[in-house]
Scaffold this active site. Structure first.
Site, PDB file in Angstrom:
ATOM      1  N   LYS A  57       0.817  -1.205   0.000  1.00 25.87           N
ATOM      2  CA  LYS A  57       0.000   0.000   0.000  1.00 25.87           C
ATOM      3  C   LYS A  57       0.855   1.262   0.000  1.00 25.87           C
ATOM      4  CE  LYS A  57      -4.346  -1.597   2.061  1.00 25.87           C
ATOM      5  NZ  LYS A  57      -4.148  -3.027   1.870  1.00 25.87           N
ATOM      6  N   LYS A  89      -2.820   0.984   8.707  1.00 30.80           N
ATOM      7  CA  LYS A  89      -3.124  -0.012   7.683  1.00 30.80           C
ATOM      8  C   LYS A  89      -1.872  -0.817   7.371  1.00 30.80           C
ATOM      9  CE  LYS A  89      -5.667   1.432   4.173  1.00 30.80           C
ATOM     10  NZ  LYS A  89      -6.131   2.272   3.034  1.00 30.80           N
ATOM     11  N   GLY A 137      -8.971  -6.632   2.869  1.00 28.68           N
ATOM     12  CA  GLY A 137     -10.083  -7.227   3.607  1.00 28.68           C
ATOM     13  C   GLY A 137     -10.195  -6.765   5.037  1.00 28.68           C
ATOM     14  N   GLY A 138      -9.618  -5.592   5.348  1.00 27.77           N
ATOM     15  CA  GLY A 138      -9.725  -5.070   6.709  1.00 27.77           C
ATOM     16  C   GLY A 138      -8.726  -5.669   7.674  1.00 27.77           C
ATOM     17  N   HIS A 185     -17.212   4.784   0.696  1.00 29.77           N
ATOM     18  CA  HIS A 185     -16.253   3.895   0.036  1.00 29.77           C
ATOM     19  C   HIS A 185     -16.825   3.577  -1.352  1.00 29.77           C
ATOM     20  CE1 HIS A 185     -13.456   0.182   0.400  1.00 29.77           C
ATOM     21  NE2 HIS A 185     -13.749   0.391  -0.864  1.00 29.77           N
ATOM     22  N   HIS A 237     -14.237  -3.131   8.966  1.00 34.88           N
ATOM     23  CA  HIS A 237     -13.622  -2.724   7.703  1.00 34.88           C
ATOM     24  C   HIS A 237     -13.864  -3.743   6.590  1.00 34.88           C
ATOM     25  CE1 HIS A 237     -11.654   0.527   9.814  1.00 34.88           C
ATOM     26  NE2 HIS A 237     -11.172  -0.335  10.673  1.00 34.88           N
ATOM     27  N   GLU A 244     -10.045   1.676  -5.557  1.00 36.87           N
ATOM     28  CA  GLU A 244     -10.917   2.055  -4.453  1.00 36.87           C
ATOM     29  C   GLU A 244     -10.623   3.481  -4.001  1.00 36.87           C
ATOM     30  OE1 GLU A 244     -11.111  -0.839  -1.382  1.00 36.87           O
ATOM     31  OE2 GLU A 244     -11.499  -2.494  -2.769  1.00 36.87           O
ATOM     32  N   ARG A 295      -7.267  -7.963  -8.769  1.00 42.69           N
ATOM     33  CA  ARG A 295      -7.996  -9.227  -8.866  1.00 42.69           C
ATOM     34  C   ARG A 295      -9.473  -8.924  -9.081  1.00 42.69           C
ATOM     35  NH1 ARG A 295     -10.499  -8.800  -4.012  1.00 42.69           N
ATOM     36  NH2 ARG A 295      -9.314  -7.984  -2.254  1.00 42.69           N
TER      37      ARG A 295
END
Length: 681
Positions: A116, A158, A164-165, A208, A235, A275, A292
């Site tokens: 990230k 993060k 996936g949180g 989101h 999340h 996102e 993906r």
């Protein structure tokens, strides 16, 4: 086109891919672990190969073993689905080295977006708007905390390799930072074997919104519009919709073109999702790019009429994109609700158990169910607890939402606790209908979404009692020798006295005292006679009548006619009615058993799982709220905290050990108030 496709995944997404591959005439090969030997995806595939023990690290994450299986069965392509190895650059590279087509983007694109923090740097250079934050290499506690302090709270921690949180924590004040960072790092290491963290400013009321992009190997790309995925717990998304509500054509185009700019910055090919956080002022900020297919891709398929798995296979086969941007249109509105084995009233803790009843709504052009389980399957501790995805479509948002709420009332699952009733409450709530939605929707409306629990019991208990009475009559009728004899009746008949029965029903650890009297014909077994039951539940009176037809109860309670589905099981009965469910059992007479209610007896494991950390020493003095032990199960961490000042006298398990749900984990001794006073004197 390649001829044989190996699917390096399990469950719902494997079934989804198999359906498209079969339609295209492609042979499919499934993988299965010990726990999945009889799973639906194994039954659906043309071939299936055992990949290892139940834990995913020993089976579905065994990259080299999966490559060897693909070579052995002659598969010329591998689809990784989502999760597991879908964004693993090493696995994609292994496919390339062994001349196996990887159904996904180039290795370089996965590597670019795999971190990230690195992704943020790339997007910054590409002029894609970013949320303010720190994405650097200083990973010391003091260094990360200083950036958070400068940024101002709240902030969001993060995992750089996350998704996936997982490895994500909100931090609301400086004093919470160290504990939150430690927990996020533990979870990141467990989920991704990488605890590199980044810190971002936490927007308090964002939405989101994500853009579905597709690129081919010839430099062309399109966006298939947007999805709003704001409704989340932990999340993780639970209801998604497409298109996003309140989206203007200008904003849609701006976000879509920005998403394509992000994809082209890394020479992307295949299906991807960019996102964004969309703020209330219309500004949007890049969050991450998932390289993906997304779990929520069906809502995009429903509004565009396109099969995104087919698009993936064609692009991987070096074909151009099936459609250009100007040929893509939005038709209607779609919702996806994720059906999970989890307990919303207990912080959404995952649940395990066997699906003794699995009755989805009937599929049609308006209703679609994507699942990887059948009735009788077990939801185990080894994998994500998602049971299915319920997808609905109609001409506009209001009509689609009506479809969703109706379909949820028709979805009946027993044997495990699910979130279906919670989803119904959410989808039918006034704020959701009015589009008053952001990523904090569940927290803001928590009381409203769980408000109906007590009312549900009040509404459904008379129906439950009526079912017991009618089923008792039916059972007696089948054994009756003389149907006109009062001694053959099961209605508590007494000579010269009122027909009165006393029952005790337990619902969610609460016991309800019930009195039932009857009126009607002397023999209730005569054809055409109607029994009326007068039911008193905790001084609430109901007049009830009804009939059982197979597993349905058609009842009239105080003049209100309803239809309920009833499922009998080992622990009692479950009543499903109008989107609500109660599970009850009829108790035997109390024989005076006692129970030790010592508050210091210890802590009980809320679920099957693994002890991942013990954070205090036996005998060490702890404060109220201090974390004592951390468990992990079904990709989720659960912290056990001190209920008062005191100490742990003994831990019954070590880090790394498996624990069964309901097992006592530790012995805790609270400090008495007078002792605290004496010590501080």
């Amino acid at each position: 086109m390649f001829t044989k496709l190996l699917i390096a995944n399990r469950g719902e997404i494997s079934c989804r891919i198999i359906k498209t591959a079969k339609r295209m005439g492609i042979l499919t090969v499934a993988l299965y672990s010990d726990a999945d030997q009889h799973a639906l995806h194994v039954e659906m595939a043309d071939e299936a190969v055992h990949v290892g023990p139940s834990p995913s690290k020993d089976s579905y994450l065994q990259a080299e073993k999966i490559i060897q299986i693909a070579l052995k069965v002659g598969a010329d392509a591998i689809h990784p689905g989502y999760g597991f190895l879908s964004e693993n650059a090493t696995f994609a590279n292994l496919c390339e080295q062994n001349n196996i087509i990887f159904i996904g983007p180039p290795v370089s694109a996965i590597e670019a977006m795999g971190s990230k923090s690195a992704a943020k740097n790339i997007m910054e250079l590409a002029k894609v708007p970013l949320v303010p934050g720190y994405h650097g290499n200083d990973q010391s506690v003091d260094g990360l905390k200083s950036h958070a302090d400068k940024m101002g709270y709240p902030v969001l921690l993060k995992a750089a390799a996350g998704g996936g949180g997982k490895g994500m924590r909100q931090v609301w004040k400086s004093s919470e930072f160290n504990d939150a960072l430690a927990a996020a790092k533990r979870e990141a290491m467990s989920s991704f074997n990488d605890d590199l963290m980044l810190v971002e400013k936490y927007l308090t009321e964002p939405r989101h919104v994500e853009i579905q992009v597709f690129c081919d190997n010839f430099g062309d790309g399109v966006y298939l519009f947007e999805r709003d995925c704001s409704v989340q717990r932990r999340h993780q998304k639970i209801i998604e919709e497409a298109p996003a509500f309140g989206m203007t054509p200008a904003l849609r185009k701006q976000m879509g073109e920005t998403a394509l700019k992000a994809a082209k910055a890394i020479n992307y090919a295949g299906a991807g999702t960019v996102e964004f956080l969309l703020d209330s002022d219309g500004q949007f900020y890049f969050m991450e790019m998932n390289t993906r297919l997304q779990v929520e891709h069906p809502v995009t398929e429903m509004i565009t009429g396109q099969d995104l798995v087919e698009w993936q296979l064609r692009v991987a086969n070096n074909e151009p994109l099936p459609l250009a941007q100007d040929a893509l249109k939005i038709n209607g509105h779609a919702f996806e609700a994720r059906i999970y084995a989890e307990d919303p009233s207990n912080d959404f803790l995952p649940a395990t158990g066997r699906l003794s009843l699995l009755q989805p709504p009937i599929e049609s052009r308006h209703v679609r169910v994507d699942t990887g389980v059948v009735q009788g399957d077990e939801v185990s501790v080894f994998y994500d607890p998602m049971i299915a995805k319920l997808i609905v479509w109609d001409e506009n948002r209001d009509k689609a939402l009506a479809r969703l709420t109706k379909a949820l009332t028709e979805y009946h699952i027993d044997g495990v606790v699910t979130n279906i009733e919670f989803l119904y409450n959410l989808a039918s709530s006034a704020p959701f209908k009015a589009e008053q939605i952001d990523t904090g929707f569940i927290e803001k409306n928590h009381d409203l979404l769980l408000l109906n629990d007590k009312q549900d019991i009040k509404d459904l208990l008379p129906i439950a009692v009526l079912y017991l009475m009618l089923s008792s009559q039916q059972n007696s009728a089948s054994d009756v020798q003389d149907q006109y004899s009062p001694w053959s009746l099961s209605n508590a008949w007494r000579a010269n006295e009122q027909y009165l029965q006393n029952l005790e029903l337990m619902v969610a650890d609460k016991t309800f005292s019930v009195q039932v009297s009857q009126s009607g014909a002397v023999s209730q077994l005569k054809a055409g006679s109607q029994t009326v039951f007068h039911i008193n539940v905790d001084q609430q009176y109901y007049q009830c009548a009804g009939v059982i037809e197979k597993n349905q109860l058609i009842s009239t309670v105080n003049g209100h006619k309803t239809i309920a589905n009833v499922n009998a099981h080992q622990d009692g009965h479950s009543v499903f009615c109008n989107g609500k469910v109660i599970r009850f059992k009829s108790l035997q007479a109390d024989i005076g058993a006692t129970q030790d209610n010592n508050a210091d007896a210890g802590f009980i494991a809320p679920m099957n799982g693994t002890v991942v950390a013990i954070l205090v020493e036996p005998g060490e003095q702890v404060e109220l709220g201090q974390t004592l032990m951390v468990m992990e199960a079904m990709k989720m961490e659960h912290s056990l905290k001190a209920p008062a000042a005191g100490s742990v006298s003994e831990f019954y398990f070590k880090a790394g050990e498996l624990v069964d749900g309901g097992t006592e984990l530790l012995a805790f001794q609270a400090v008495q108030p007078n002792k605290i006073k004496n010590e501080s004197a």
